[in-house]
Design a protein around this motif. Structure first.
Motif, short mmCIF file in Angstrom:
data_model
loop_
_atom_site.label_atom_id
_atom_site.label_comp_id
_atom_site.label_asym_id
_atom_site.label_seq_id
_atom_site.Cartn_x
_atom_site.Cartn_y
_atom_site.Cartn_z
N VAL A 426 0.85 -1.29 -0.13
CA VAL A 426 0.04 0.05 0.13
C VAL A 426 1.03 0.96 -0.23
O VAL A 426 1.58 1.58 0.91
CB VAL A 426 -1.11 -0.19 1.22
CG1 VAL A 426 -1.75 1.18 1.02
CG2 VAL A 426 -1.92 -1.32 1.22
N LEU A 427 0.83 1.89 -1.14
CA LEU A 427 1.72 3.20 -1.22
C LEU A 427 1.45 4.38 -0.40
O LEU A 427 2.57 5.01 0.29
CB LEU A 427 1.72 3.68 -2.80
CG LEU A 427 2.11 2.54 -3.84
CD1 LEU A 427 2.24 3.39 -5.15
CD2 LEU A 427 3.44 1.96 -3.45
N CYS A 428 0.22 4.47 -0.01
CA CYS A 428 -0.28 5.34 1.13
C CYS A 428 -1.04 4.79 2.00
O CYS A 428 -2.46 5.17 1.88
CB CYS A 428 -0.99 6.66 0.28
SG CYS A 428 -1.22 8.16 1.46
N PRO A 429 -0.43 4.33 3.09
CA PRO A 429 -1.42 3.81 4.37
C PRO A 429 -2.25 4.59 5.19
O PRO A 429 -3.06 4.05 6.08
CB PRO A 429 -0.35 2.78 5.17
CG PRO A 429 0.77 3.61 4.85
CD PRO A 429 0.98 4.13 3.58
N GLU A 430 -1.77 6.13 5.37
CA GLU A 430 -2.34 7.04 6.14
C GLU A 430 -2.66 8.18 5.34
O GLU A 430 -2.01 8.71 4.58
CB GLU A 430 -1.57 7.05 7.47
CG GLU A 430 -1.20 6.06 8.08
CD GLU A 430 -0.32 6.54 9.28
OE1 GLU A 430 0.01 7.91 9.48
OE2 GLU A 430 -0.08 5.92 10.17
N PHE A 431 -4.00 8.49 5.58
CA PHE A 431 -4.64 9.80 4.50
C PHE A 431 -5.78 10.16 5.32
O PHE A 431 -6.32 9.63 6.24
CB PHE A 431 -4.82 9.38 3.08
CG PHE A 431 -5.67 8.22 3.07
CD1 PHE A 431 -7.19 8.09 2.95
CD2 PHE A 431 -5.05 6.89 2.89
CE1 PHE A 431 -7.87 7.36 2.85
CE2 PHE A 431 -5.94 5.69 2.73
CZ PHE A 431 -7.41 6.01 2.68
N GLU A 432 -6.23 11.33 4.81
CA GLU A 432 -7.53 12.05 5.49
C GLU A 432 -8.23 12.14 4.26
O GLU A 432 -7.94 12.65 3.27
CB GLU A 432 -7.16 13.36 6.24
CG GLU A 432 -6.44 13.31 7.43
CD GLU A 432 -6.17 14.58 8.02
OE1 GLU A 432 -6.51 15.66 7.70
OE2 GLU A 432 -5.30 14.53 9.19
N ILE A 433 -9.85 12.33 4.44
CA ILE A 433 -10.81 12.38 3.63
C ILE A 433 -11.50 13.55 4.32
O ILE A 433 -11.85 13.49 5.31
CB ILE A 433 -11.52 11.02 3.40
CG1 ILE A 433 -10.64 9.92 3.12
CG2 ILE A 433 -12.65 11.42 2.16
CD1 ILE A 433 -11.56 8.62 2.91
N ASP A 434 -12.00 14.56 3.43
CA ASP A 434 -12.62 15.51 3.71
C ASP A 434 -14.17 15.20 3.98
O ASP A 434 -14.85 14.35 3.76
CB ASP A 434 -12.77 16.76 2.40
CG ASP A 434 -11.48 17.33 2.49
OD1 ASP A 434 -10.39 17.34 3.53
OD2 ASP A 434 -10.77 17.74 1.28
N ALA A 435 -14.84 16.19 4.78
CA ALA A 435 -16.30 15.96 5.03
C ALA A 435 -17.11 15.92 3.75
O ALA A 435 -16.79 16.36 2.73
CB ALA A 435 -16.62 16.95 6.00
N ASN A 436 -18.26 15.25 3.96
CA ASN A 436 -19.34 15.14 3.05
C ASN A 436 -20.25 16.42 2.95
O ASN A 436 -21.30 16.33 3.69
CB ASN A 436 -20.27 13.61 3.14
CG ASN A 436 -21.09 13.63 2.05
OD1 ASN A 436 -20.87 14.26 1.09
ND2 ASN A 436 -22.03 12.65 2.39
#
Length: 574
Positions: A426-436
């Motif tokens: 997994v090249l990017c195991p940690e990330f953030e997703i913006d709110a819906n």
């Protein structure tokens, strides 16, 4: 080889085995284990508990019945009538005994009256009885068993009063009255009253009345407190409660109970005695006259256990003349609760004609969905299979359904479980997703940049290679949108050549692993992935007049959701 569409399954935590010796964080989920077939579900089949903050599957929820109804007439049935009516519709809803299709009530045309020929539109010239039940699919009708009805409604009550062949069937009450009249006539004439044959329902009613009288006589003979009847203490229930206070489960109580059971068996047909008929000569001769395809299967006898209005000593529905219409089985609307906190997570409307839900906490509204797309698959094949020992890249798109930004952490084993272990990175195991949030709300906040996002523009990360194409980069996401993020996963499928693996000993499990032939769906590349989602949610302290301060209203609490999922990427070429 059939092509395989990429899929994503989520494991429900209710199937986890609690092991005190092993650490749950170090245990890798095996999608090929036997128990995995009962713990993996699609996101659309899962629910979510807001109190426990856990995923709930259809197997671990507690169900409660809201409404009983007939699927044919959509008539709501009270729960108090379910046991007495055999969980069947008691109106005019029936199924065909041959093909289980719906039966319709039709009228048998009678000869028209000569006085009505000049005026065919008069109400008296309309269709009249008798009425029958017909199947529009297999053309079966109740006339084949000699059943006709006088009215087009209340078919269930009319059918319960008829034997096959049209003979009128006596109710247990009518049967008791006629038996009493015959007994009086026998006493006057001096002739003994012969035993009679009983159908199933009359036989059961006679036995029930006989054993109830036996229980009442046994309780009355052992109480010895007939003087307390006026005070309400002489009933068997009251006496048993009084005695249980002093005796409990002692030996004295057991001896007393053993002395109470002075009951005898039925001796006459009035008491429910029915002698078995072992003469099968009539049935054997009837079998010779019927073709094997016309004989009803034995499953029909289990479909209609409540219909006892067959002629006595028929032995069930053995021949076409014994078939009877099957009342429609009732359906239910059910609410679902969390098995731990008893919180309602799904509750339909009680009204039968509506399909809406009053409460419906689906997991898709709380759990990020994962979709899989191929990014770079070298050496493609016509059936879409993956080449063994050749790196392939896939895009995992995570969509955030909640109105708070989330932080996602992924973890996968370096090699997938099973005999053929594929390497996973997994090249990017940690990330953030913006709110819906609302699309146009972002456009008003961010100006031009927000307009680009609202128009569907994607922000892509990565480096540009020598060939001018975008190349994935370690530690960086691939694409980002308003409430979604795409990352890259690199997979090196293992070889399925059993002869080479057996010779080199390069099975995923090491030495001693079964080197037998390829099993069913063992060529499917499945990756177990552990997903941890964290977000800051409102504490909910916004009640008017509750005295809660502004700081407490704006306070956030950290919430976390962790689960295993399985990513099916495709089949590996053999």
């Amino acid at each position: 080889m059939a092509p395989l569409t990429p899929y994503t399954y989520i494991q429900c935590p209710c199937s986890d085995e609690s092991s005190p010796d092993a650490d749950d964080d170090d245990r890798t989920f095996d999608p090929r284990a036997a128990r995995s077939n009962y713990s993996l579900y699609g996101l659309e089949y899962l629910l979510y508990c807001e109190d426990c903050h856990q995923i709930r599957c259809p197997r671990c929820v507690a169900e409660e019945i809201v409404t009983y109804y007939c699927p044919s007439c959509l008539f709501e049935v009270p729960s108090s009538n379910i046991k007495s009516e055999g969980n069947r519709c008691t109106r005019s809803c029936f199924q065909c005994p041959i093909c289980i299709g719906p039966l319709a009530v039709n009228s048998l045309e009678a000869q028209p009256d000569q006085t009505h020929l000049a005026a065919p539109d008069t109400p008296s010239a309309s269709h009249g009885g008798p009425y029958i039940l017909t199947c529009s699919y297999c053309n079966w009708s109740s006339t084949e068993t000699g059943i006709k009805f006088d009215k087009p409604n209340s078919i269930y009550s009319q059918l319960a009063k008829l034997y096959n062949g049209g003979e009128h069937r006596l109710t247990p009450k009518e049967h008791k009255e006629r038996r009493k009249e015959a007994l009086q006539a026998s006493a006057v004439s001096g002739d003994p009253l012969p035993d009679q044959t009983l159908d199933v329902e009359t036989h059961f009613a006679a036995l029930k009345a006989f054993y109830q009288s036996q229980l009442a006589d046994a309780n009355a003979s052992t109480t010895g407190l007939s003087s307390l009847e006026g005070l309400g203490f002489a009933s068997p229930a009251s006496l048993s409660r009084i005695m249980s206070i002093y005796t409990g489960g002692s030996l004295h109580d057991k001896r007393a109970k053993s002395r109470i059971g002075t009951m005898r068996e039925a001796l006459t047909s009035d008491e429910g005695l029915q002698l078995a008929s072992l003469d099968e000569s009539s049935s054997i001769s009837a079998l010779r006259l019927h073709h094997a395809s016309t004989i009803p299967p034995t499953t029909y006898q289990h479909q209609t256990p409540h219909l006892g209005a067959l002629p006595p000593h028929t032995g069930g529905a053995r021949f076409p003349s014994h078939l009877r219409p099957i009342p429609c089985l009732l359906r239910t609307k059910r609410s679902k609760r969390c098995p731990l906190c008893r919180h309602i997570i799904s509750k339909p409307e009680a009204k039968v004609s509506t399909t809406r839900f009053r409460i419906r906490l689906v997991a898709g509204s709380y759990v990020p969905s994962i979709s899989i797309l191929p990014l770079n698959i070298p050496q493609p094949s016509p059936d879409g299979a993956l080449a063994p020992l050749v790196p392939a890249q896939f895009l995992l798109k995570f969509l955030n359904p909640i109105f708070e930004p989330v932080r996602v952490t992924l973890a996968t084993p370096s090699k997938t479980p099973g005999r053929f272990g594929a390497k996973v990175t997994v090249l990017c195991p940690e990330f953030e997703i913006d709110a819906n949030t609302d699309v146009w709300e972002d456009a008003l906040k961010d100006g031009v940049a927000g307009k680009d996002v609202a128009a569907g523009a994607r922000v892509r990360r990565g480096t540009v290679g020598e060939d001018g194409q975008q190349q994935p980069e370690v530690g960086k996401i691939w694409e980002r949108g308003r409430n979604w993020v795409s990352i890259v996963v690199e997979v090196v499928p293992a070889s399925l050549r059993l002869d080479l693996l057996a010779a080199t000993g390069k099975f995923a499990g090491g030495e001693g692993v079964d080197a037998g032939p390829l099993r069913e769906d063992e060529d499917v590349l499945e990756i177990p992935m552990f997903v941890r989602v964290e977000w800051d949610a409102d504490t909910g302290g916004d009640d008017v007049g509750s005295g809660v301060g502004k700081d407490q209203k704006e306070a956030k609490e950290k919430r976390e959701l962790a689960y295993w999922c399985v990513l099916g990427l495709g089949r590996v070429r053999q």
